[in-house]
Design an enzyme around this catalytic site. Structure first.
Site, short mmCIF file in Angstrom:
data_model
loop_
_atom_site.label_atom_id
_atom_site.label_comp_id
_atom_site.label_asym_id
_atom_site.label_seq_id
_atom_site.Cartn_x
_atom_site.Cartn_y
_atom_site.Cartn_z
N ARG A 43 0.86 -1.19 0.00
CA ARG A 43 0.00 0.00 0.00
C ARG A 43 0.90 1.24 0.00
O ARG A 43 2.02 1.20 0.55
CB ARG A 43 -0.89 0.01 1.25
CG ARG A 43 -1.88 1.15 1.27
CD ARG A 43 -2.62 1.28 2.60
NE ARG A 43 -3.52 2.42 2.56
CZ ARG A 43 -4.03 3.01 3.63
NH1 ARG A 43 -3.72 2.57 4.84
NH2 ARG A 43 -4.84 4.04 3.51
N HIS A 44 0.40 2.31 -0.57
CA HIS A 44 1.16 3.57 -0.54
C HIS A 44 1.32 4.06 0.90
O HIS A 44 0.68 3.56 1.83
CB HIS A 44 0.45 4.63 -1.38
CG HIS A 44 -0.97 4.85 -0.95
ND1 HIS A 44 -1.31 5.51 0.20
CD2 HIS A 44 -2.14 4.46 -1.52
CE1 HIS A 44 -2.61 5.54 0.32
NE2 HIS A 44 -3.15 4.89 -0.70
N ARG A 47 -1.03 9.62 3.52
CA ARG A 47 -1.53 10.60 2.53
C ARG A 47 -2.50 11.54 3.20
O ARG A 47 -2.98 11.27 4.31
CB ARG A 47 -2.21 9.87 1.37
CG ARG A 47 -3.38 8.99 1.83
CD ARG A 47 -4.38 8.72 0.73
NE ARG A 47 -5.30 7.66 1.09
CZ ARG A 47 -6.33 7.78 1.92
NH1 ARG A 47 -6.57 8.94 2.52
NH2 ARG A 47 -7.11 6.76 2.19
N ARG A 111 0.02 9.14 -5.44
CA ARG A 111 0.56 8.61 -4.16
C ARG A 111 1.19 7.23 -4.31
O ARG A 111 2.16 6.91 -3.61
CB ARG A 111 -0.53 8.60 -3.09
CG ARG A 111 -1.79 7.85 -3.45
CD ARG A 111 -2.87 7.99 -2.39
NE ARG A 111 -4.14 7.43 -2.83
CZ ARG A 111 -5.03 8.06 -3.59
NH1 ARG A 111 -4.79 9.28 -4.00
NH2 ARG A 111 -6.16 7.48 -3.94
N HIS A 289 -3.03 -0.05 -3.27
CA HIS A 289 -3.91 0.52 -2.23
C HIS A 289 -4.28 -0.51 -1.17
O HIS A 289 -4.07 -1.71 -1.36
CB HIS A 289 -5.19 1.04 -2.90
CG HIS A 289 -4.89 1.93 -4.05
ND1 HIS A 289 -4.86 3.30 -3.96
CD2 HIS A 289 -4.56 1.65 -5.36
CE1 HIS A 289 -4.55 3.82 -5.13
NE2 HIS A 289 -4.36 2.84 -6.00
N ASP A 290 -4.94 -0.01 -0.10
CA ASP A 290 -5.46 -0.93 0.92
C ASP A 290 -6.43 -1.92 0.29
O ASP A 290 -6.47 -3.10 0.64
CB ASP A 290 -6.13 -0.16 2.07
CG ASP A 290 -7.08 0.95 1.59
OD1 ASP A 290 -7.39 1.01 0.39
OD2 ASP A 290 -7.51 1.76 2.44
O1 PT3 Z 1 -5.65 4.73 1.12
O2 PT3 Z 1 -5.10 2.80 0.27
C1 PT3 Z 1 -5.83 3.80 0.33
C2 PT3 Z 1 -7.01 3.95 -0.62
O3 PT3 Z 1 -7.24 2.83 -1.37
C3 PT3 Z 1 -6.78 5.12 -1.52
O4 PT3 Z 1 -5.50 5.08 -2.04
C4 PT3 Z 1 -7.79 5.19 -2.65
O5 PT3 Z 1 -7.42 5.24 -3.79
N1 PT3 Z 1 -9.05 5.23 -2.35
C5 PT3 Z 1 -10.08 5.39 -3.37
C6 PT3 Z 1 -11.08 4.31 -3.24
C7 PT3 Z 1 -10.64 3.00 -3.87
#
Ligand code: PT3
Length: 417
Positions: A43-44, A47, A111, A289-290
């Site tokens: 994951r980044h 942010r 990010r 991402h998460d």
């Molecule tokens: O913070 O990891 C995270 C999120 O996924 C974020 O990076 C993001 O892109 N959220 C948009 C909804 C998928």
């Protein structure tokens, strides 16, 4: 740096490598097993919020780079991840970057791109002849990406899948989900008055209420009076339920075929290629991402139910031992602790590649678009197919009659041509 200094640094590194070789769990019993290939999905870093609730006094302008951007803390987290990886793979990776050994892919979001670049700065600082500017111990490493609209690998969840939307609706109605949601119902009803956000969907509460408050607390903003510790705990639990119910709770295997299974398939294919003698690739890194890390872990059925923290990293290592390949997985979700080993259900912590492939087969889609088709779509498609066959049949009969008997306008009143 003078040549003598460089020599000392080199010697120190060599000693460290030897020490690591003898002590590292990666290389237990020199020659016993050999690391052949590594995949990382992370994951980044930290942010700013991506959006916020209407009543939030902290607006986008309160953040130095606006919404959704990697912060300096996020850069630090990824630099540390890169340093950790450098140590972990010191003996495995060459002393410097080799383009044919490393492939890095990121979602096309600032990010994640920046996070990948930051960890690469620590993972591959130039050494020796690769130093191109003595005042800057950094070298550019390519980070590949595709536009978000075309991303069929990392920008999860994939929303353009009708069957997945159907499964999401089924999940919301399921007894198990309703049971888990029940304890939060009255709390959720109190939120619209406080936040100005009037919807009750969990994903919305996560991304528009919990997430911005969490970001603000990390960056020492004063939170609204109602955002007490208890409120934040409830919001966090609701967010966790949101992520869990996105990929699981109801028909997890089928959901995985439409989501994280695509990434499992890709990684498995890379691992299989890595067993070929012609293989030169050693490391693939995915910056995402998460929702990507959790989709992968849900597909592998090793998700711990906790929102993946910033810069958390899922490691998959392929070893060769006594003529056989093994997969080991680890999750680095805290910096003060060594990565936690993850065991694929039904296998051993060090899982034979063939067994691994067998066990993940149920979550690997064979025809993603086809599987995304809903039953409604299927009925329409069947009707269209029947109509098409009928029309085609009539046309064939007509054609046949024309060929056999000739066109009617050329016949006389008695039917003779
Ligand atoms: O913070 O990891 C995270 C999120 O996924 C974020 O990076 C993001 O892109 N959220 C948009 C909804 C998928």
């Amino acid at each position: 740096m003078r040549a003598a200094d460089l020599l000392v640094v080199r010697a120190a590194r060599l000693c460290l490598s030897l020490l690591l070789l003898l002590s590292s769990p990666l290389d237990r019993g020199v020659g016993a097993r050999e690391l052949r290939f590594v995949t990382l999905v992370f994951r980044h870093g930290d942010r700013s919020p991506i959006e916020t609730f209407p009543n939030d006094p902290i607006k986008e302008s309160s953040w130095p780079q606006g919404f959704g951007q990697l912060t300096q803390l996020g850069m630090e987290q990824h630099y540390k991840l890169g340093e950790y990886l450098r140590k972990r793979y010191e003996t495995f990776l060459n002393e410097s970057y080799k383009h044919e050994q490393v492939y890095v892919q990121s979602t096309d979001i600032d990010r994640t791109l920046m996070s990948a670049m930051t960890s690469l700065a620590a993972l591959f600082p130039p050494e020796g002849i690769n130093i191109w500017n003595p005042n800057l111990l950094w070298q550019p490493i390519p980070v590949h990406t595709v536009p978000v609209s075309e991303d069929q690998l990392l920008y999860l969840p994939f929303r353009s899948c009708p069957r997945f939307q159907e499964l999401e609706n089924e999940t919301l109605k399921s007894e198990e989900f309703q049971k888990r949601l029940h304890p939060y119902k009255s709390f959720m009803e109190s939120l619209p008055k406080l936040t100005g956000y009037h919807h009750q969907d969990l994903f919305g509460i996560w991304s528009k209420v919990y997430d911005p408050l969490f970001c603000e607390s990390v960056h020492n903003f004063t939170l609204p009076f109602w955002a007490t510790e208890d409120t934040m705990t409830k919001l966090k639990e609701i967010s966790e339920l949101s992520l869990l119910s996105l990929y699981g709770i109801h028909k997890q295997k089928e959901k995985s075929r439409l989501q994280g299974g695509i990434l499992v398939k890709e990684i498995l294919n890379h691992m299989k290629s890595a067993t070929q003698p012609s293989n030169r690739r050693k490391l693939i890194m995915y910056s995402a991402h998460d929702t990507t890390v959790s989709a992968l872990q849900m597909a592998l059925d090793v998700y711990n139910g906790i929102l993946p923290p910033y810069a958390s990293c899922h490691l998959m290592e392929l070893y060769f031992e006594k003529g056989e390949y093994f997969v080991e997985m680890y999750y680095r979700n805290e910096t003060q602790h060594e990565p936690h080993p993850l065991t694929l259900p039904g296998c051993t912590p060090s899982c034979p590649l063939t067994k691994f492939a067998e066990l993940v087969a149920p979550v690997i889609p064979q025809d993603w678009s086809g599987e995304c088709t809903t039953s409604d779509n299927e009925v329409v498609r069947t009707i269209l197919a029947v109509v098409f066959c009928l029309v085609a049949g009539v046309l064939v009969v007509l054609l046949f009659t024309l060929i056999r008997h000739g066109p009617c306008w050329r016949r006389d009143a008695y039917g003779n041509i």
